[in-house]
Design an enzyme around this catalytic site. Structure first.
Site, PDB file in Angstrom:
ATOM      1  N   ASP A 300       0.845  -1.204   0.000  1.00 12.43           N
ATOM      2  CA  ASP A 300       0.000   0.000   0.000  1.00 12.43           C
ATOM      3  C   ASP A 300       0.876   1.249   0.000  1.00 12.43           C
ATOM      4  O   ASP A 300       0.543   2.256  -0.643  1.00 12.43           O
ATOM      5  CB  ASP A 300      -0.901   0.033   1.243  1.00 12.43           C
TER       6      ASP A 300
HETATM    7  C1  26A Z   1     -11.793  -7.283   1.117  1.00 13.87           C
HETATM    8  N1  26A Z   1     -10.592  -7.422   1.904  1.00 13.87           N
HETATM    9  C2  26A Z   1     -10.186  -8.752   2.236  1.00 13.87           C
HETATM   10  C3  26A Z   1      -9.841  -6.291   2.269  1.00 13.87           C
HETATM   11  C4  26A Z   1      -8.660  -6.346   3.034  1.00 13.87           C
HETATM   12  C5  26A Z   1      -7.956  -5.149   3.264  1.00 13.87           C
HETATM   13  N2  26A Z   1      -8.374  -3.962   2.796  1.00 13.87           N
HETATM   14  C6  26A Z   1      -9.509  -3.969   2.082  1.00 13.87           C
HETATM   15  N3  26A Z   1     -10.238  -5.083   1.831  1.00 13.87           N
HETATM   16  N4  26A Z   1      -7.973  -7.343   3.654  1.00 13.87           N
HETATM   17  C7  26A Z   1      -6.890  -6.777   4.230  1.00 13.87           C
HETATM   18  N5  26A Z   1      -6.877  -5.450   4.004  1.00 13.87           N
HETATM   19  C8  26A Z   1      -5.911  -4.449   4.442  1.00 13.87           C
HETATM   20  O1  26A Z   1      -4.697  -4.651   3.800  1.00 13.87           O
HETATM   21  C9  26A Z   1      -3.757  -3.878   4.512  1.00 13.87           C
HETATM   22  C10 26A Z   1      -2.362  -4.334   4.220  1.00 13.87           C
HETATM   23  O2  26A Z   1      -2.076  -4.186   2.882  1.00 13.87           O
HETATM   24  C11 26A Z   1      -5.592  -4.499   5.921  1.00 13.87           C
HETATM   25  O3  26A Z   1      -6.495  -3.707   6.644  1.00 13.87           O
HETATM   26  C12 26A Z   1      -4.149  -3.968   5.977  1.00 13.87           C
HETATM   27  O4  26A Z   1      -4.072  -2.694   6.579  1.00 13.87           O
END
Ligand code: 26A
Length: 345
Positions: A300
């Site tokens: 990110d």
């Molecule tokens: C729909 N899903 C599974 C998700 C996520 C996500 N953000 C949006 N949608 N699953 C994990 N994360 C985020 O990824 C970040 C790390 O790259 C987590 O909240 C974490 O901060």
């Protein structure tokens, strides 16, 4: 449902995603095995079924190093881009509950200079993500909660923000929530010639949300992913090239587009960038192992530095370098965070 933003500034960058609070703790390999989790992966829980892994969130509260940290992949990118661009330059859309989790997310966005346009769900709690750390790996287990209830009309309510933006960043994770909202932004971007950046986010996106991905890919001018998402894409789309031949997979995604660039990060291996003009690799400056705190949010942060560079009108080379620089800074912080002091690129 109402929005919580109260700013009249016009942001250059508009991001869309799933606002989540990360509940992060260090766990053992046995703990991951008990729930059939891989060390480095992201999974989405289905809250409507009997889901044994839902208990993880409560269990984590007993872990000695448990921390509550702002998360949500695109929201992490929004905060990172604001770290570079400054306060008021980045707006973020997503859906939250009315609880202390969303209050924390809003406060962290405020502190980072991100203008939050939250759609609020009175009946559903804010989404949460268990970030299970083992060594330099992180396993993400998400209960989307209120984030799953974002609707495209929330964009309509703030369409002036969309119109004033100069570029867009969408987390591929949001393909599980509202492909319609992504298409809406994509159509606006296409009509106005503004850059439209999509992150593939996780292997399960090309694997299980291929149709939604196909719907939004035509609008993209930049696609960002890591090596495991690239391989999942190659498999899901039945590409004839080797799934680990990053340049070949990227070339396929560029296709016959004259405007699309694909950027694949690969941990410490060189970043692969393919444009309609050709392909290029960019070496990563390795960070001393003892400086690495955790890699949660590294991707990110790369996207954040990259889109901030685009927003500043930087050339591709420099935008990639800004991505690598911000990822290195984020890896030295707990969770998907950035240093408290402003370090200039
Ligand atoms: C729909 N899903 C599974 C998700 C996520 C996500 N953000 C949006 N949608 N699953 C994990 N994360 C985020 O990824 C970040 C790390 O790259 C987590 O909240 C974490 O901060």
């Amino acid at each position: 449902m109402s929005s919580t933003a109260s700013s009249s500034v016009s942001a250059r960058l508009v991001c869309l995603g799933n606002p989540l609070l990360d509940i992060q703790a260090t766990v053992s390999d046995e703990y991951l095995a008990r729930y059939q989790l891989k060390a480095n992966d992201a999974v989405l829980l289905d809250a409507t079924t009997e889901e044994p892994r839902m208990t993880i969130f409560d269990e984590l509260l007993q872990f000695p190093d448990v921390k509550f940290i702002a998360g949500g992949a695109a929201q992490n990118t929004a905060r990172g881009a604001a770290y570079v661009l400054g306060a008021g330059q980045v707006a973020y859309f997503g859906s939250v509950g009315q609880d202390k989790f969303s209050a924390q997310l809003q406060a962290e966005n405020d502190a980072a200079g991100v203008v939050s346009y939250y759609q609020q769900q009175p009946q559903v709690g804010t989404g949460k993500c268990a970030a299970l750390i083992t060594g330099h790996n992180r396993s993400l287990v998400t209960d989307l909660g209120a984030a799953n209830h974002f609707t495209p009309d929330h964009l309509d309510r703030h369409w002036d923000v969309v119109e004033k933006a100069e570029l867009f960043y969408v987390g591929g994770f949001h393909l599980t929530v509202s492909p319609e909202a992504i298409v809406k932004l994509g159509q606006h971007a296409q009509k106005t010639g503004k850059p439209f950046v999509l992150n593939l986010s996780a292997p399960f996106i090309p694997q299980f949300f291929k149709a939604a991905l196909e719907q939004v890919l035509p609008y993209t001018t930049y696609v960002i992913a890591n090596e495991s998402e690239a391989a999942a894409f190659a498999e899901a789309f039945g590409l004839t090239c080797q799934a680990d031949d990053l340049a070949a997979v990227a070339q396929h995604i560029v296709g016959d587009s004259k405007t699309r660039t694909v950027i694949f990060t690969h941990g410490l291996e060189p970043t692969v960038v393919v444009t309609p003009q050709g392909s290029q690799t960019y070496a990563v400056k390795p960070l001393a192992s003892d400086k690495i705190v955790d890699t949660n949010g590294a991707g990110d942060a790369f996207a954040a530095g990259f889109v901030a560079g685009l927003a500043q009108g930087e050339k591709l080379d420099r935008a990639v370098d800004m991505g690598q620089w911000l990822a290195a800074l984020s890896i030295q912080q707990v969770g998907a965070s950035y240093p408290s002091e402003k370090l200039a690129y």
